[in-house]
Design a protein around this motif. Sequence first.
Motif, PDB file in Angstrom:
ATOM      1  N   LEU A  78       0.820  -1.208   0.000  1.00 48.07           N
ATOM      2  CA  LEU A  78       0.000   0.000   0.000  1.00 48.07           C
ATOM      3  C   LEU A  78       0.857   1.262   0.000  1.00 48.07           C
ATOM      4  CD1 LEU A  78      -2.844  -0.968   2.485  1.00 48.07           C
ATOM      5  CD2 LEU A  78      -3.055  -0.537   0.033  1.00 48.07           C
ATOM      6  N   SER A  79       1.948   1.235   0.773  1.00 50.05           N
ATOM      7  CA  SER A  79       2.824   2.390   0.857  1.00 50.05           C
ATOM      8  C   SER A  79       3.296   2.797  -0.536  1.00 50.05           C
ATOM      9  CB  SER A  79       4.021   2.045   1.746  1.00 50.05           C
ATOM     10  OG  SER A  79       4.910   3.119   1.815  1.00 50.05           O
ATOM     11  N   GLY A  80       3.673   1.803  -1.338  1.00 47.56           N
ATOM     12  CA  GLY A  80       4.108   2.088  -2.702  1.00 47.56           C
ATOM     13  C   GLY A  80       3.011   2.723  -3.530  1.00 47.56           C
ATOM     14  N   THR A  81       1.785   2.222  -3.424  1.00 41.25           N
ATOM     15  CA  THR A  81       0.716   2.749  -4.279  1.00 41.25           C
ATOM     16  C   THR A  81       0.265   4.146  -3.848  1.00 41.25           C
ATOM     17  OG1 THR A  81      -0.874   1.499  -2.968  1.00 41.25           O
ATOM     18  CG2 THR A  81      -0.282   0.558  -5.071  1.00 41.25           C
ATOM     19  N   VAL A  82       0.427   4.501  -2.563  1.00 41.18           N
ATOM     20  CA  VAL A  82      -0.023   5.838  -2.146  1.00 41.18           C
ATOM     21  C   VAL A  82       1.112   6.867  -2.089  1.00 41.18           C
ATOM     22  CG1 VAL A  82      -2.016   4.956  -0.868  1.00 41.18           C
ATOM     23  CG2 VAL A  82       0.133   5.385   0.349  1.00 41.18           C
ATOM     24  N   GLY A  83       2.308   6.473  -2.529  1.00 38.00           N
ATOM     25  CA  GLY A  83       3.389   7.456  -2.599  1.00 38.00           C
ATOM     26  C   GLY A  83       4.239   7.566  -1.349  1.00 38.00           C
ATOM     27  N   GLY A  84       4.303   6.498  -0.546  1.00 39.02           N
ATOM     28  CA  GLY A  84       5.190   6.475   0.615  1.00 39.02           C
ATOM     29  C   GLY A  84       6.490   5.755   0.293  1.00 39.02           C
ATOM     30  N   ILE A  85       7.313   5.529   1.330  1.00 39.05           N
ATOM     31  CA  ILE A  85       8.570   4.797   1.155  1.00 39.05           C
ATOM     32  C   ILE A  85       8.363   3.408   1.740  1.00 39.05           C
ATOM     33  CG2 ILE A  85      11.049   4.793   1.662  1.00 39.05           C
ATOM     34  CD1 ILE A  85      10.606   7.841   2.437  1.00 39.05           C
ATOM     35  N   PRO A  86       8.176   2.367   0.886  1.00 40.35           N
ATOM     36  CA  PRO A  86       7.764   1.052   1.379  1.00 40.35           C
ATOM     37  C   PRO A  86       8.666   0.449   2.456  1.00 40.35           C
ATOM     38  CG  PRO A  86       7.486   1.166  -0.984  1.00 40.35           C
ATOM     39  CD  PRO A  86       8.196   2.433  -0.588  1.00 40.35           C
ATOM     40  N   SER A  87      10.001   0.536   2.293  1.00 40.94           N
ATOM     41  CA  SER A  87      10.837  -0.139   3.296  1.00 40.94           C
ATOM     42  C   SER A  87      10.773   0.569   4.646  1.00 40.94           C
ATOM     43  CB  SER A  87      12.282  -0.267   2.806  1.00 40.94           C
ATOM     44  OG  SER A  87      12.724   0.975   2.312  1.00 40.94           O
ATOM     45  N   LEU A  88      10.544   1.886   4.638  1.00 43.51           N
ATOM     46  CA  LEU A  88      10.362   2.599   5.905  1.00 43.51           C
ATOM     47  C   LEU A  88       9.000   2.253   6.513  1.00 43.51           C
ATOM     48  CD1 LEU A  88      11.279   4.607   8.049  1.00 43.51           C
ATOM     49  CD2 LEU A  88      10.616   6.482   6.562  1.00 43.51           C
ATOM     50  N   THR A  89       7.986   2.113   5.660  1.00 45.21           N
ATOM     51  CA  THR A  89       6.676   1.670   6.152  1.00 45.21           C
ATOM     52  C   THR A  89       6.800   0.313   6.842  1.00 45.21           C
ATOM     53  OG1 THR A  89       5.511   2.865   4.412  1.00 45.21           O
ATOM     54  CG2 THR A  89       4.322   1.072   5.465  1.00 45.21           C
ATOM     55  N   ALA A  90       7.616  -0.583   6.261  1.00 41.55           N
ATOM     56  CA  ALA A  90       7.800  -1.911   6.862  1.00 41.55           C
ATOM     57  C   ALA A  90       8.324  -1.767   8.289  1.00 41.55           C
ATOM     58  CB  ALA A  90       8.764  -2.742   6.022  1.00 41.55           C
ATOM     59  N   VAL A  91       9.326  -0.914   8.458  1.00 41.79           N
ATOM     60  CA  VAL A  91       9.930  -0.714   9.774  1.00 41.79           C
ATOM     61  C   VAL A  91       8.905  -0.152  10.767  1.00 41.79           C
ATOM     62  CG1 VAL A  91      11.601   0.717  11.000  1.00 41.79           C
ATOM     63  CG2 VAL A  91      12.277  -0.448   8.900  1.00 41.79           C
ATOM     64  N   LEU A  92       8.121   0.837  10.316  1.00 41.14           N
ATOM     65  CA  LEU A  92       7.132   1.468  11.198  1.00 41.14           C
ATOM     66  C   LEU A  92       5.998   0.502  11.536  1.00 41.14           C
ATOM     67  CD1 LEU A  92       7.159   4.899   9.381  1.00 41.14           C
ATOM     68  CD2 LEU A  92       8.015   4.455  11.690  1.00 41.14           C
ATOM     69  N   THR A  93       5.668  -0.373  10.573  1.00 43.05           N
ATOM     70  CA  THR A  93       4.643  -1.385  10.827  1.00 43.05           C
ATOM     71  C   THR A  93       5.118  -2.358  11.900  1.00 43.05           C
ATOM     72  OG1 THR A  93       3.975  -1.215   8.510  1.00 43.05           O
ATOM     73  CG2 THR A  93       3.172  -3.114   9.728  1.00 43.05           C
ATOM     74  N   ILE A  94       6.379  -2.759  11.802  1.00 43.34           N
ATOM     75  CA  ILE A  94       6.941  -3.644  12.828  1.00 43.34           C
ATOM     76  C   ILE A  94       6.909  -2.918  14.185  1.00 43.34           C
ATOM     77  CG2 ILE A  94       8.990  -4.915  13.601  1.00 43.34           C
ATOM     78  CD1 ILE A  94       7.782  -6.032  11.037  1.00 43.34           C
ATOM     79  N   ALA A  95       7.250  -1.612  14.165  1.00 47.78           N
ATOM     80  CA  ALA A  95       7.293  -0.851  15.419  1.00 47.78           C
ATOM     81  C   ALA A  95       5.921  -0.842  16.088  1.00 47.78           C
ATOM     82  CB  ALA A  95       7.772   0.572  15.150  1.00 47.78           C
ATOM     83  N   VAL A  96       4.874  -0.622  15.301  1.00 52.55           N
ATOM     84  CA  VAL A  96       3.537  -0.552  15.879  1.00 52.55           C
ATOM     85  C   VAL A  96       3.091  -1.946  16.354  1.00 52.55           C
ATOM     86  CG1 VAL A  96       1.963  -0.883  13.919  1.00 52.55           C
ATOM     87  CG2 VAL A  96       1.507   0.891  15.568  1.00 52.55           C
ATOM     88  N   GLY A  97       3.612  -2.985  15.687  1.00 49.90           N
ATOM     89  CA  GLY A  97       3.342  -4.346  16.132  1.00 49.90           C
ATOM     90  C   GLY A  97       4.008  -4.627  17.474  1.00 49.90           C
ATOM     91  N   VAL A  98       5.269  -4.223  17.575  1.00 50.23           N
ATOM     92  CA  VAL A  98       6.015  -4.452  18.816  1.00 50.23           C
ATOM     93  C   VAL A  98       5.374  -3.666  19.970  1.00 50.23           C
ATOM     94  CG1 VAL A  98       8.230  -4.094  19.972  1.00 50.23           C
ATOM     95  CG2 VAL A  98       8.179  -5.033  17.660  1.00 50.23           C
ATOM     96  N   LEU A  99       4.946  -2.437  19.665  1.00 47.35           N
ATOM     97  CA  LEU A  99       4.256  -1.633  20.675  1.00 47.35           C
ATOM     98  C   LEU A  99       3.038  -2.380  21.210  1.00 47.35           C
ATOM     99  CD1 LEU A  99       3.960   1.121  22.115  1.00 47.35           C
ATOM    100  CD2 LEU A  99       2.715   1.948  20.113  1.00 47.35           C
TER     101      LEU A  99
END
Lengths: 231, 124
Positions: free
Chosen positions: A140-161
Motif C-alpha cells: 500500500l505504501s508504494g501505491t499511495v506514494g510512501g517509502i515502502p521499506s520505511l513503512t515496513a519498519v514502522l509497521t513492525i514498530a507498531v506491532g512491537v508496541l
Amino acid sequence: MRELVESPVFLVALTLAAYRLGCWVRDVTRGHALAQPVLVAIVVTGAAILALDVDAAVYADGVQVISFWLGAATVALAVPLHRQASRLRGFVVPMLVAVPLGVVTSVVSVVLLARWTGADEELARTLSPKAATTPVSIALSGTVGGIPSLTAVLTIAVGVLGAVAGPAVLSLARITDRRARGLALGGVSHGIGASRALAEDQTEGAFAGLSMGLTALTTSLLLPLLLVLLL
Amino acid sequence: MPPGLVVGLTWLVVCQLAGEVLVRLTAVPVPGPVVGMVVLLLALEVRRRRGRDTEQDAAVLAADGLLRHLQLLFVPAGVGVVAYLGALRQDAVPVVVAVAGSWLLGLVVIGWTTRVLERPGSRA
C-alpha cells in the motif's frame, strides 16, 4: 571473510540465534511484557549488522528464506479461528463495525498527528498504512506514494508496541472480553499483536488473527480515498 | 522432523497460492495470504462438518508449529530499521507522536465499539 559475513547462511544463523536469545530472555523474565523475542532479535541483529557493516539490502536478501514463511504463517491464522468458530455467533455485526472504524481511526489520526507535529507529506503517506500487516502495508505504501521499506519498519514498530503494551492498555481501558481484546490488538498491531494475543489466550489470539485480516482488507479498500480527503 | 510437517506446510503454501490466484482473478485489493487464510478456514470447517477430527490434520499441526514462532518471521523486516536510523532521528517527534497516538486511539476505538455493540449475554 567478507563473503562469509554477507552470506545467507551467516545472516540466517545470526537471526535465528538472536531470536533464540529473545525467547530465552522471555523465559527467564517469566514473560515480561518488554521481553518480546521479536524486539530482542531486532535489536541484537540490527546492532550486529551495523557493527559488521552489512548493508540492510544485503541482509534482507540473505534472510529471504525466513521472510518467505510470513505468508504461510498468515494462512496458518485460520487454525485458531477454526477452533473458535462457534464464538463468532452474535459477534459478526460488532466486528464488522468496530474493525473498519478502527481502520479509519488509525489512518486519519496517524496522518493528522504526523502533519501537526511537522512531518512532510511523504512521511505522512509512509505512515498511513502502518496498521495493516507487513506485506500489505508495504504494498500500500508504494501505491499511495510512501517509502515502502520505511513503512515496513514502522509497521513492525507498531506491532512491537502492541505486543509490549497492548494487553496492559486494554486492561486499563477496562476491555476484558477476550474477543474484543483480540479484535483491538489485531486491528492495530497485526501479526505481532496476534502473537502476543495467542500467548495470552486462544480466543484472544483467534480474534486478533481475524481482525488482522479484516484490517488488511479494509485498509486496502479505504486508504487511497482517505488520503485524498486528508492530504 | 515430525511426521507430516512437510505435508502440513505444503497445504499452507497451497492455500496461500490459491489466495494469490483468487486475488489475481478477481482484482480485489487484498493480499493473497489473507485470502489464503479464508480458504484454509473454509476447508477446515467443511472437513469438520463431514465429521473429521481436524485437530489431527497435517495443516493444523504445521500451523501450530509456525504460529508458535510467528515473531521470528517479522525480524527481517524489523532489522531494516538500521537503514533509517538517521532519517528517524530527524523526524523522531512526528513519528513517535503519530505512531503511538494513532495506535492508542485505534486500540481503544475498536475495543469500546465492540463492547457497546456486543449482544448482552454473549460475553466470552
